[in-house]
Design an enzyme around this catalytic site. Structure first.
Site, PDB file in Angstrom:
ATOM      1  N   LEU A 260       3.448   1.994  -2.427  1.00  9.86           N
ATOM      2  CA  LEU A 260       4.214   1.401  -1.330  1.00  9.86           C
ATOM      3  C   LEU A 260       3.548   1.623   0.013  1.00  9.86           C
ATOM      4  O   LEU A 260       3.697   0.812   0.933  1.00  9.86           O
ATOM      5  CB  LEU A 260       5.631   1.986  -1.298  1.00  9.86           C
ATOM      6  N   GLY A 261       2.828   2.715   0.156  1.00  9.32           N
ATOM      7  CA  GLY A 261       2.168   3.015   1.413  1.00  9.32           C
ATOM      8  C   GLY A 261       1.516   4.376   1.355  1.00  9.32           C
ATOM      9  O   GLY A 261       1.758   5.166   0.444  1.00  9.32           O
TER      10      GLY A 261
ATOM     11  N   GLY B 164      -0.303   7.600   4.112  1.00 10.79           N
ATOM     12  CA  GLY B 164      -0.512   8.091   5.458  1.00 10.79           C
ATOM     13  C   GLY B 164      -1.252   9.406   5.418  1.00 10.79           C
ATOM     14  O   GLY B 164      -1.780   9.822   4.379  1.00 10.79           O
TER      15      GLY B 164
ATOM     16  N   PHE C 131      -0.120  12.342   5.529  1.00 10.81           N
ATOM     17  CA  PHE C 131       0.537  13.431   4.823  1.00 10.81           C
ATOM     18  C   PHE C 131       0.836  13.121   3.356  1.00 10.81           C
ATOM     19  O   PHE C 131       1.417  13.954   2.666  1.00 10.81           O
ATOM     20  CB  PHE C 131       1.842  13.812   5.543  1.00 10.81           C
ATOM     21  N   GLY C 132       0.484  11.948   2.876  1.00 13.13           N
ATOM     22  CA  GLY C 132       0.742  11.682   1.465  1.00 13.13           C
ATOM     23  C   GLY C 132       0.744  10.213   1.120  1.00 13.13           C
ATOM     24  O   GLY C 132       0.551   9.343   1.974  1.00 13.13           O
TER      25      GLY C 132
ATOM     26  N   VAL D 295       2.993   7.191  -1.067  1.00 16.67           N
ATOM     27  CA  VAL D 295       4.318   6.867  -1.591  1.00 16.67           C
ATOM     28  C   VAL D 295       4.181   5.747  -2.616  1.00 16.67           C
ATOM     29  O   VAL D 295       3.540   4.731  -2.352  1.00 16.67           O
ATOM     30  CB  VAL D 295       5.279   6.428  -0.459  1.00 16.67           C
TER      31      VAL D 295
ATOM     32  N   LYS E 226       7.083  10.339  -3.149  1.00 14.00           N
ATOM     33  CA  LYS E 226       6.017  10.708  -2.229  1.00 14.00           C
ATOM     34  C   LYS E 226       5.176  11.831  -2.820  1.00 14.00           C
ATOM     35  O   LYS E 226       5.707  12.835  -3.285  1.00 14.00           O
ATOM     36  CB  LYS E 226       6.601  11.141  -0.880  1.00 14.00           C
TER      37      LYS E 226
ATOM     38  N   GLU F 274      15.352   8.019  -1.851  1.00 13.87           N
ATOM     39  CA  GLU F 274      16.047   6.737  -1.862  1.00 13.87           C
ATOM     40  C   GLU F 274      15.076   5.582  -1.619  1.00 13.87           C
ATOM     41  O   GLU F 274      14.153   5.689  -0.804  1.00 13.87           O
ATOM     42  CB  GLU F 274      17.107   6.778  -0.760  1.00 13.87           C
TER      43      GLU F 274
ATOM     44  N   ASP G 284       8.050  10.842  15.152  1.00 20.69           N
ATOM     45  CA  ASP G 284       7.180   9.719  14.790  1.00 20.69           C
ATOM     46  C   ASP G 284       8.028   8.489  14.475  1.00 20.69           C
ATOM     47  O   ASP G 284       7.765   7.765  13.522  1.00 20.69           O
ATOM     48  CB  ASP G 284       6.319  10.093  13.582  1.00 20.69           C
TER      49      ASP G 284
END
Length: 307
Positions: A104-105, A107, A109-110, A112, A127, A180, A226
């Site tokens: 899904l994405g 960044g 920090f991790g 997802v 995540k 969620e 953020d």
């Protein structure tokens, strides 16, 4: 023109100016699990002045009456997920209970990914956060990720506008946070660019939700730090926002009380960052309301962008 000249002062025993907005400074000490949110505060006063009407957003029609506080997302939590108890580490591996899907994405920090719960085929967002075991450590002293702590704080009582944490797993190289997944959803920046013009009632609804989301975080003792257009999702079926990605978040603690505690910030700094991000989001939404309609269609995709 100076907008602060038209801003009425907020009554109370003590106040200060943060980013041009007067806020109360006499606030009860914020504990990791504070009391009910959204009962009072400067951001709440702003949200309460805005009304919401039924609307049509670029082909997305709401036949029922639009409420200022939309209902829960499509995701149906289990009984354990529906209460406000802290979420402790789940035993075993995340793959024992979930099938992994597409990314899904990602960044700093991790990563997802979408997941499907094997027991009931419910979609979730999972995540992945890297966690390397310290060298020459005979035990395993890794605590839960900071994001787990912050999401747990937002569950007492459960926050309306932030993503819910359902469970988390600790494995050799990664933590896995099961959260969620509001469906259908997309980042609010992409949604606004795609739709172009927004009706007044839709713009007001989104602005109210952004302000209330920020107030909920502050009242729960969490500074997101953020809160931009990629980290605010919108459920396009319900017109409800969800704040995600607390990787840069901090717990609000006064430094004189906890001078050596890490991952914390004081209330004043938290308010400054919150006002900064909320102001940019409100401007982004307001400009979409002000875009003139094109040929009577009510939609001018990509006509105006910010940033």
């Amino acid at each position: 023109m100076d907008s602060s000249a038209n801003t009425p002062p907020i009554a109370g025993p003590a106040s200060t100016s943060v980013g041009g907005i007067t806020v109360l400074t006499e606030i009860q000490d914020i504990e990791p699990v504070p009391g009910p949110s959204m009962t009072e505060g400067p951001l709440t006063e702003f949200a309460s002045t805005m009304s919401v009407e039924p609307s049509n957003v670029s082909g997305l029609t709401r036949n029922e009456e639009t409420e200022p506080v939309p209902g829960p997302s499509e995701l149906q939590p289990t009984q354990a997920e529906s209460d406000s108890r802290p979420i402790h580490r789940s035993p075993g591996s995340v793959t024992d209970k979930y099938d992994m899907g597409r990314e899904l994405g990602r960044g700093r920090f991790g990563i997802v990914k979408i997941g499907v719960r094997k027991s009931d085929q419910q979609k979730v967002a999972i995540k992945f956060i890297k966690s390397k075991k310290p060298k020459d450590d005979p035990g395993d002293r890794r605590g839960p990720p900071k994001e787990v702590m912050l999401l747990n704080m937002l569950m007492a009582p459960p926050s309306t506008y932030t993503v819910r944490l359902f469970e988390w797993f600790q494995e050799e190289t990664h933590f896995h946070l099961v959260m969620e997944y509001p469906e259908p959803c997309e980042p609010i920046g992409r949604f606004l660019s795609r739709c172009g013009h927004l009706e007044d009632s839709v713009g007001k609804s989104l602005m109210v939700q952004v302000v209330r989301c920020a107030q909920e975080c502050i009242n729960h003792g969490v500074s997101h730090n953020d809160m931009h257009t990629s980290n605010v999702l919108i459920n396009t079926a319900l017109m409800q926002i969800k704040l995600i990605d607390f990787g840069q978040g901090l717990q609000i603690r006064e430094p004189e009380v906890h001078p050596h505690q890490t991952y914390t910030t004081c209330l004043r700094h938290a308010l400054q960052k919150t006002v900064e991000f909320v102001g940019k989001l409100l401007e982004y939404i307001a400009i979409r309301v002000c875009i003139p309609e094109a040929n009577g269609t009510g939609c001018t995709p990509n006509r105006l962008r910010i940033g």
